[in-house]
Scaffold this motif. Structure first.
Motif, mmCIF file in Angstrom:
data_model
loop_
_atom_site.group_PDB
_atom_site.id
_atom_site.type_symbol
_atom_site.label_atom_id
_atom_site.label_comp_id
_atom_site.label_asym_id
_atom_site.label_seq_id
_atom_site.Cartn_x
_atom_site.Cartn_y
_atom_site.Cartn_z
ATOM 1 N N SER A 197 0.770 -1.248 -0.142
ATOM 2 C CA SER A 197 -0.029 0.027 -0.163
ATOM 3 C C SER A 197 1.040 1.045 0.072
ATOM 4 O O SER A 197 0.496 2.173 -0.803
ATOM 5 C CB SER A 197 -0.817 -0.134 1.188
ATOM 6 O OG SER A 197 -1.693 -1.150 1.320
ATOM 7 N N TYR B 92 1.047 3.976 -2.899
ATOM 8 C CA TYR B 92 0.833 5.399 -2.750
ATOM 9 C C TYR B 92 2.193 6.268 -3.110
ATOM 10 O O TYR B 92 1.844 7.365 -3.894
ATOM 11 C CB TYR B 92 0.670 5.747 -1.437
ATOM 12 C CG TYR B 92 0.578 7.262 -0.920
ATOM 13 C CD1 TYR B 92 -0.802 7.961 -1.386
ATOM 14 C CD2 TYR B 92 1.561 7.796 -0.309
ATOM 15 C CE1 TYR B 92 -0.791 9.154 -1.029
ATOM 16 C CE2 TYR B 92 1.398 9.354 0.222
ATOM 17 C CZ TYR B 92 0.108 9.849 -0.320
ATOM 18 O OH TYR B 92 0.130 11.132 0.062
ATOM 19 N N LYS B 93 3.361 5.838 -3.049
ATOM 20 C CA LYS B 93 4.550 6.550 -3.268
ATOM 21 C C LYS B 93 4.677 6.555 -4.776
ATOM 22 O O LYS B 93 5.173 7.725 -5.339
ATOM 23 C CB LYS B 93 5.783 5.941 -2.863
ATOM 24 C CG LYS B 93 5.889 6.044 -1.161
ATOM 25 C CD LYS B 93 6.171 7.464 -0.852
ATOM 26 C CE LYS B 93 6.117 7.304 0.891
ATOM 27 N NZ LYS B 93 6.523 8.999 1.425
ATOM 28 N N ASN C 76 -3.131 5.156 -6.750
ATOM 29 C CA ASN C 76 -4.221 5.003 -5.733
ATOM 30 C C ASN C 76 -4.853 3.903 -5.842
ATOM 31 O O ASN C 76 -5.487 3.610 -4.771
ATOM 32 C CB ASN C 76 -5.188 6.227 -5.985
ATOM 33 C CG ASN C 76 -4.378 7.417 -5.863
ATOM 34 O OD1 ASN C 76 -3.480 7.626 -5.030
ATOM 35 N ND2 ASN C 76 -4.807 8.501 -6.602
ATOM 36 N N LEU D 81 -3.891 1.027 -3.172
ATOM 37 C CA LEU D 81 -4.171 1.288 -1.623
ATOM 38 C C LEU D 81 -5.413 0.222 -1.441
ATOM 39 O O LEU D 81 -5.748 0.073 -0.188
ATOM 40 C CB LEU D 81 -4.706 2.412 -1.538
ATOM 41 C CG LEU D 81 -3.684 3.726 -1.712
ATOM 42 C CD1 LEU D 81 -4.201 4.907 -1.505
ATOM 43 C CD2 LEU D 81 -2.495 3.202 -0.654
#
Length: 507
Positions: free
Chosen positions: A398, A402-403, A407, A410
């Motif tokens: 996750s 995100y990095k 999205n 996630l």
């Protein structure tokens, strides 16, 4: 042992499920297909009057369920006034009260009416004979002659009322009618003539619905009771046309005053209206949201709980897919209903993201589980370590997603962690005992079953039917019982007989 009780139970479940679904569709007008639109009229009534510097009581008739329309929601705006809704022999009414008021007053009432062709209402038959009518001379003679003329030209109550209307307002209007009209208004005059002839009649108030209209007034309509058919007939008192137009909303249908004001003067009510279309599911939700003891509909729950049940009610669909694939097709899965839970996770993550996340988590988990097997841990400790590992893997993926600006990554947090841990544990044991081939067979079967269950559960028609027709759950139960009674060969097992058929064909 006789299988008759089993088939009776299955038959009872099928009949009950189908009957409950049809009853929901017929009584509450829930559509069979998703996305259906329903026409809704938003009507606002504005009451104006001058208060006489004292207590004020305002009583106004309200619309109710009737032929062609159903009440969805209603609201009022009346600053400083007390409000009470009443329902009695006079119909539905609203009463505003205040201890002290002076000057111009305005009260608002708004209602949403759902256009419902299947809706109907049952008007109560009159409980007493028509009242005796007294006429002054020379009106009594004119009234008798009009009644006799219309009676001779009619065959029943409906045609008699029609002939009377034409005598008063039609082209055949004579001197008798013109004389009576100097003393009475047309609609009250018709009621008096019908009552004198022994026919119950009353004047009701209706609102002609036209989109975007403002400051509209109610119009008068004539209701006549047909004793032979035991029902009220509606007539246009100006044209003698029988029947209720599609765009006519009966605002007051019991022959009572629409507006009564005590402590005020110069009272009047005007109407504004708009029409729009909304999803049928929203209209049904408004209709079924009444908080009553006997309302067991899921639509009566708060929206958060409704959303939860919408997902829960999909699980039997996934279970039916699993039973079908395991019993009839013969697909092997890692865990009986693990694919259903994975399919639920796919619904939250979307299919592609879910597949990638599932494969990554299981692959990394198998590597770590392979290392743990060398530590000779007890089962409980080993499974616990796998659970913690799965949580760590999901957390790392996750963060990385995100990095990287992904999205969608996630959403892998929706995967059931305990189930994933047990899946990794079972696949690892299977690898050690039967080799990687069986891992691929059962893992691939689980993944295929999960995808098929996802496709079935995420179908808009399926989601609509399972949420709005709870009787479908009984039908699914009956189908699962029938599948559970199957003892024949599975489709994948037929491959074992292929060499025999080949030998017979060669021979």
């Amino acid at each position: 042992m006789s299988r008759l009780p089993f088939y009776l139970i299955v038959g009872a479940l099928l009949v009950a499920g189908i009957a409950a679904s049809i009853q929901r569709h017929m009584q509450f007008e829930i559509p069979w297909v998703p996305g259906e639109q329903r026409q809704v009229w938003e009507i606002e009534a504005l009451v104006n009057f001058n208060a006489q510097n004292g207590p004020v009581s305002v009583n106004m008739a309200l619309p109710s369920h009737q032929e062609g329309f159903r009440v969805l929601t209603e609201n009022t705006a009346s600053s400083g006034y007390g409000l009470a809704y009443q329902a009695d022999e006079r119909g539905r009414r609203a009463e505003w009260t205040i201890r002290q008021a002076a000057g111009m007053q305005q009260l608002y009432y708004s209602v949403q009416m759902l256009v419902s062709p299947d809706s109907s209402s049952t008007l109560q038959p009159p409980s007493s004979p028509p009242p005796d009518i007294a006429w002054e001379r020379p009106y009594d003679t004119s009234a008798s002659q009009i009644i006799e003329r219309a009676w001779s030209r009619s065959a029943n109550t409906a045609t008699f009322a029609r002939e009377l209307i034409q005598e008063i307002n039609g082209d055949s209007q004579g001197e008798n009618a013109r004389l009576l009209l100097t003393q009475f208004e047309p609609s009250p005059l018709l009621v008096r003539l019908l009552n004198q002839a022994g026919v119950h009649a009353r004047v009701v108030s209706g609102l002609v619905l036209e989109d975007g209209r403002r400051r509209q007034e109610l119009t008068s309509w004539l209701q006549v009771f047909d004793a032979q058919k035991e029902k009220w007939l509606l007539f246009n008192p100006l044209t003698s046309q029988q029947g209720k137009p599609e765009n006519l909303l009966l605002w007051e249908s019991n022959g009572e005053a629409v507006l009564e004001v005590e402590g005020g003067s110069n009272s009047r009510v005007s109407f504004s209206m708009l029409t729009h279309y909304q999803p049928a599911s929203a209209a049904v939700r408004n209709h079924l949201s009444d908080d009553t003891l006997l309302n067991f509909s899921i639509h009566s729950l708060p929206l958060e709980e409704q959303a939860l049940f919408q997902t829960i009610l999909l699980i039997p669909i996934g279970a039916l897919v699993v039973v079908f694939l395991r019993v009839l097709v013969g697909i092997k899965t890692s865990g009986t209903f693990m694919p259903v839970l994975i399919a639920l996770a796919f619904i939250q993550t979307t299919l592609l993201t879910g597949l990638i996340g599932f494969l990554l988590i299981v692959a990394v988990g198998l590597v770590i589980r392979n290392y743990l097997s060398h530590l000779n841990l007890l089962l409980v400790a080993r499974v616990t370590a796998v659970i913690i590992t799965v949580i760590a893997i999901i957390s790392i993926f996750s963060v990385l997603a995100y990095k990287m600006g992904l999205n969608a990554g996630l959403t892998i947090t929706f995967f059931p962690m305990i189930i994933l841990a047990w899946t990794i544990e079972r696949m690892s044991i299977l690898w050690e005992e039967e080799g990687p081939k069986q891992v691929l067979i059962q893992g691939g079967g689980s993944l295929l079953t999960a995808v098929l269950a996802y496709l079935a559960m995420n179908n808009p028609w399926v989601r609509h039917i399972t949420f709005n027709f709870l009787g479908v759950q009984l039908i699914i139960m009956a189908l699962i019982l029938l599948l559970g009674n199957y003892t024949g060969y599975r489709l994948l097992e037929l491959r074992r007989f292929k060499p025999i058929t080949d030998d017979e064909s060669k021979a």
